[in-house]
Write an enzyme that holds these catalytic residues in place. Structure first.
Site, mmCIF file in Angstrom:
data_model
loop_
_atom_site.group_PDB
_atom_site.id
_atom_site.type_symbol
_atom_site.label_atom_id
_atom_site.label_comp_id
_atom_site.label_asym_id
_atom_site.label_seq_id
_atom_site.Cartn_x
_atom_site.Cartn_y
_atom_site.Cartn_z
ATOM 1 N N LYS A 167 0.838 -1.190 0.000
ATOM 2 C CA LYS A 167 0.000 0.000 0.000
ATOM 3 C C LYS A 167 0.874 1.241 0.000
ATOM 4 C CE LYS A 167 0.668 1.827 3.463
ATOM 5 N NZ LYS A 167 1.920 2.305 4.153
ATOM 6 N N TYR B 225 -4.748 3.914 6.130
ATOM 7 C CA TYR B 225 -5.328 2.942 7.068
ATOM 8 C C TYR B 225 -6.648 3.446 7.640
ATOM 9 C CZ TYR B 225 -1.016 0.241 6.999
ATOM 10 O OH TYR B 225 0.049 -0.528 6.602
HETATM 11 P P1 NAD Z 1 12.285 1.452 2.771
HETATM 12 O O1 NAD Z 1 12.785 2.786 2.379
HETATM 13 O O2 NAD Z 1 12.759 0.870 4.049
HETATM 14 O O3 NAD Z 1 12.609 0.393 1.619
HETATM 15 C C1 NAD Z 1 12.455 0.697 0.246
HETATM 16 C C2 NAD Z 1 13.355 -0.184 -0.584
HETATM 17 O O4 NAD Z 1 13.263 0.224 -1.938
HETATM 18 C C3 NAD Z 1 14.834 -0.080 -0.186
HETATM 19 O O5 NAD Z 1 15.400 -1.347 -0.140
HETATM 20 C C4 NAD Z 1 15.456 0.743 -1.314
HETATM 21 O O6 NAD Z 1 16.806 0.403 -1.559
HETATM 22 C C5 NAD Z 1 14.569 0.352 -2.489
HETATM 23 N N1 NAD Z 1 14.566 1.361 -3.551
HETATM 24 C C6 NAD Z 1 14.674 1.083 -4.868
HETATM 25 N N2 NAD Z 1 14.653 2.209 -5.589
HETATM 26 C C7 NAD Z 1 14.541 3.220 -4.726
HETATM 27 C C8 NAD Z 1 14.487 4.638 -4.892
HETATM 28 N N3 NAD Z 1 14.504 5.216 -6.082
HETATM 29 N N4 NAD Z 1 14.382 5.387 -3.778
HETATM 30 C C9 NAD Z 1 14.311 4.826 -2.548
HETATM 31 N N5 NAD Z 1 14.371 3.492 -2.347
HETATM 32 C C10 NAD Z 1 14.482 2.696 -3.426
HETATM 33 O O7 NAD Z 1 10.703 1.525 2.728
HETATM 34 P P2 NAD Z 1 9.665 0.529 3.408
HETATM 35 O O8 NAD Z 1 9.252 1.089 4.713
HETATM 36 O O9 NAD Z 1 10.179 -0.851 3.378
HETATM 37 O O10 NAD Z 1 8.402 0.696 2.423
HETATM 38 C C11 NAD Z 1 8.326 0.059 1.169
HETATM 39 C C12 NAD Z 1 6.861 -0.068 0.734
HETATM 40 O O11 NAD Z 1 6.180 -0.865 1.675
HETATM 41 C C13 NAD Z 1 6.088 1.234 0.670
HETATM 42 O O12 NAD Z 1 5.176 1.212 -0.387
HETATM 43 C C14 NAD Z 1 5.348 1.299 1.990
HETATM 44 O O13 NAD Z 1 4.158 2.060 1.938
HETATM 45 C C15 NAD Z 1 5.080 -0.159 2.224
HETATM 46 N N6 NAD Z 1 4.956 -0.491 3.662
HETATM 47 C C16 NAD Z 1 3.880 -1.173 4.084
HETATM 48 C C17 NAD Z 1 3.732 -1.491 5.413
HETATM 49 C C18 NAD Z 1 2.552 -2.274 5.875
HETATM 50 O O14 NAD Z 1 2.338 -2.363 7.073
HETATM 51 N N7 NAD Z 1 1.776 -2.878 4.989
HETATM 52 C C19 NAD Z 1 4.707 -1.100 6.318
HETATM 53 C C20 NAD Z 1 5.829 -0.420 5.858
HETATM 54 C C21 NAD Z 1 5.947 -0.112 4.517
#
Ligand code: NAD
Length: 333
Positions: free
Chosen positions: A106, A189
């Site tokens: 999401k 949410y």
């Molecule tokens: P994060 O920043 O920790 O991870 C993002 C990943 O994408 C990293 O490994 C990064 O290296 C990679 N990436 C590739 N290209 C990139 C770019 N151009 N810029 C930045 N990063 C890049 O983020 P996250 O918290 O893991 O979130 C990722 C996704 O998951 C989002 O869509 C977020 O909304 C979703 N999410 C959902 C939940 C949930 O409870 N369902 C919780 C956290 C995150």
């Protein structure tokens, strides 16, 4: 489907950031119907670490560039896209074209047009698409759905949903990658909570951007936002989201009482109560349940309860809220 499915489906995670590392990979050690079979990452270092830690063969580790080769890998049935929001569209479409079922985090995408493209790509490839809506598998949130549906406290009159957190950095503050601020990230949410508790769709929205206290940090996205969703039957839903205040509530006020959960949207420690007393349910691993349910939906060839269409409707509502915020108008849906 022509090929016989294995009993346990292989999942490849695309993007090995915080959520993939701290929630999804550990959850995949608790799942019964799926397991971590592959990774897609831009970092050779991360690929190496993950392969060793989770016993992933070289052939199931991909970069963003050679990801389409996954079409030739029978060990991977499901692609789970865990990238920054604006990248979801591209990787969901590529996963579907590679013949894989897809889970997308999401918010599904930044625009309804992107959601349509993702849904179409999966339909064309005859693959299932689901959104990472873990709370549909969490017992307290499921109880909210039940109480709303069965009208246990009579008809719902008013709802309140607040979700905010602090300490956000990186791409979440970048409009191009995130699509917006806390509304896209955690306010979603609240929209979900109102929709699944009432079982109804909003008719119109109004919104007000909160004052920016840190104009440098929040140069591109809102710092906070309050909005109202007009629901059918005269139900009013009041919501708040923020990147500078911790909030976590989903509450329904009905004709004969009230029911609420707070915290409502966390990975663990969700607590609930009603005007009759406590709401007590066991702690479960939400992500494990969510991924197992999707694997079973594929194995049993039944629909997922959290499909792309649900993600699309949320994106439509989020965009209407932003339009209401920008114009000051009531935006009908
Ligand atoms: P994060 O920043 O920790 O991870 C993002 C990943 O994408 C990293 O490994 C990064 O290296 C990679 N990436 C590739 N290209 C990139 C770019 N151009 N810029 C930045 N990063 C890049 O983020 P996250 O918290 O893991 O979130 C990722 C996704 O998951 C989002 O869509 C977020 O909304 C979703 N999410 C959902 C939940 C949930 O409870 N369902 C919780 C956290 C995150």
């Amino acid at each position: 489907m022509a090929d016989k499915l294995p009993d346990k489906l292989g999942i490849a995670l695309v993007g090995l950031g915080t959520y993939a590392s701290e929630q999804l990979a550990p959850a995949l050690e608790e799942t019964k119907h799926c397991y971590l079979a592959g990774v897609v990452t831009g970092s050779p270092d991360k690929a190496k670490k993950w392969k060793t830690k989770y016993n992933i063969p070289d052939k199931s580790s991909y970069t963003y560039e050679d990801f389409d080769e996954v079409s030739k890998n029978p060990d991977i049935s499901i692609i789970y896209v865990v990238l920054p929001n604006s990248m979801h569209r591209e990787f969901v479409v590529r996963a579907a074209r590679a013949g894989k079922h897809v889970i997308c985090e999401k918010p599904m995408a930044l625009t309804v047009a992107d959601c349509d493209e993702m849904i179409d790509a999966c339909k064309k490839a005859d693959r299932k698409l689901s959104i990472g809506y873990r709370l549909h598998f969490e017992p307290h949130n499921m109880e909210m759905i039940r109480l709303g549906k069965e009208k246990s406290f009579g008809k719902i009159k008013r709802m309140q949903a607040d979700n905010g957190l602090t300490g956000v950095k990186g791409w979440r503050l970048d409009k191009e990658l995130a699509g917006g601020g806390p509304l896209m990230d955690v306010g979603i949410y609240c929209v979900q909570g109102i929709r699944y508790t009432t079982g109804l769709e909003p008719v119109a929205v109004r919104a007000n951007e909160g004052e920016k206290k840190d104009t440098k940090k929040f140069k591109e996205v809102e710092e906070s936002l309050t909005w109202e969703m007009e629901m059918p039957d005269g139900i009013v839903a009041q919501c708040k989201t923020s990147y500078s205040e911790e909030m976590n509530l989903l509450r329904a006020e009905a004709e004969k009482g009230w029911f609420e959960i707070s915290p409502a949207y966390e990975y663990e420690g969700i607590k609930g109560r009603t005007s009759n007393g406590k709401m007590d349910f066991p702690e479960i691993n939400q992500q494990a349940r969510q991924m197992d349910d999707f694997a079973l939906a594929i194995i049993e060839n039944r629909p997922t309860p959290v499909p792309g269409e649900m993600g699309r409707q949320d994106v439509k509502i989020l965009n209407a809220i932003y339009e209401a915020m920008r114009t000051g108008n009531r935006i009908p849906l």
